[in-house]
Design an enzyme around this catalytic site. Structure first.
Site, PDB file in Angstrom:
ATOM      1  N   TYR A 163       0.836  -1.204   0.000  1.00 60.24           N
ATOM      2  CA  TYR A 163       0.000   0.000   0.000  1.00 60.24           C
ATOM      3  C   TYR A 163       0.872   1.256   0.000  1.00 60.24           C
ATOM      4  CZ  TYR A 163      -3.845   3.105   1.386  1.00 60.24           C
ATOM      5  OH  TYR A 163      -4.785   4.110   1.440  1.00 60.24           O
ATOM      6  N   LYS A 167       1.060   4.176  -2.948  1.00 55.80           N
ATOM      7  CA  LYS A 167       0.713   5.563  -2.681  1.00 55.80           C
ATOM      8  C   LYS A 167       1.908   6.500  -2.886  1.00 55.80           C
ATOM      9  CE  LYS A 167      -3.627   4.904  -1.711  1.00 55.80           C
ATOM     10  NZ  LYS A 167      -4.710   5.487  -2.536  1.00 55.80           N
TER      11      LYS A 167
END
Length: 255
Positions: A163, A167
């Site tokens: 994740y 990002k």
């Protein structure tokens, strides 16, 4: 203030906005906020049934809205959606790349499938939608792209390597797109939320929630409206001299 605009002073009057992952949560709040400010909104979500339901709810409020069930990791699906948007509205002014997933685990336990899934949806999906929409915006010589990143992409977090990488990639992509398109009147910025009150955070135990709150100077979780308000600012003329930036919405957690 821009978020209190009424009547003819609607910030997004006559604008067409596509928001991915917008059938619920933060994406839905962004779409609703944009609609209230006069935009024609396009609901895009991999859950077709939920996207259609959101469309019905928005139409009942009197808003101009389309909905599509789209997998943003599939470029051909994104292009097909874009062509249908252009058939109806003839233009697209705002893209919010919000679609995202999480598949958390420690690195030693993180499967290749979960790594690929998160990078595909979060980063490749953002690339696919940006690439498809940019050809229209370049012809228009105007447009506004807003990417939903995360403070996790800036500070990292145990158990979220995939994740965080996705990002962080979105933040870097934002800067490159901003530099590529600025001369054609297209701006690109990112919003990096912290911990926001969503279905995901609602599942956290009281102990975990308390530990999080102790790390947040403002002492509370954010709301989807907090993120949507910043997106509205970036989508409006109030931010016309801002591009390539990442605005953090985290109650001070990552400062």
């Amino acid at each position: 203030m821009f978020w209190l605009s009424k009547g003819e002073n609607l910030q997004l009057k006559d604008k067409v906005a596509l928001i991915t992952g917008s059938a619920r949560g933060i994406g839905r709040e962004i779409a609703l906020t944009f609609a209230k400010e006069g935009a024609s909104v396009v609901i895009c979500d991999i859950n077709t049934e939920l996207a259609n339901q959101t469309q019905k709810e928005f139409k009942a409020m009197g808003f101009d809205v389309l909905s599509f069930g789209v997998d943003v990791t599939k470029f051909e699906q994104v292009e097909e959606m874009l062509n249908k948007i252009l058939d109806k509205f003839k233009r697209i002014d705002i893209l919010v790349n919000n679609a995202g997933i999480a598949r958390d685990n420690l690195i030693l336990r993180l499967s290749e499938a979960d790594w690929d899934a998160v990078l595909n949806v979060n980063l490749k999906g953002t690339f696919n939608c940006t690439k498809a929409v940019s050809r229209v915006m370049l012809k228009q010589k105007s447009g506004n792209i807003i990417n939903i990143a995360s403070i996790i992409g800036m500070i990292g977090n145990p158990g979220q390597a995939n994740y965080a990488a996705s990002k962080a990639g979105i933040i870097a992509l934002t800067k490159s797109v901003a530099r590529e398109f600025a001369s054609r009147g297209i701006r690109c910025n990112a919003v990096a939320p912290g911990y926001i009150q969503t279905e995901m955070t609602a599942k956290l135990s009281p102990d975990v929630t308390e530990k999080l709150l102790n790390q947040i100077p403002l002492g509370k979780l954010g709301s989807p409206a907090d993120v949507a308000g910043v997106c509205l600012f970036l989508a409006s003329s109030e931010s016309s001299y801002i591009t390539g930036q990442t605005i953090v919405v985290d109650g001070g957690m990552a400062m």
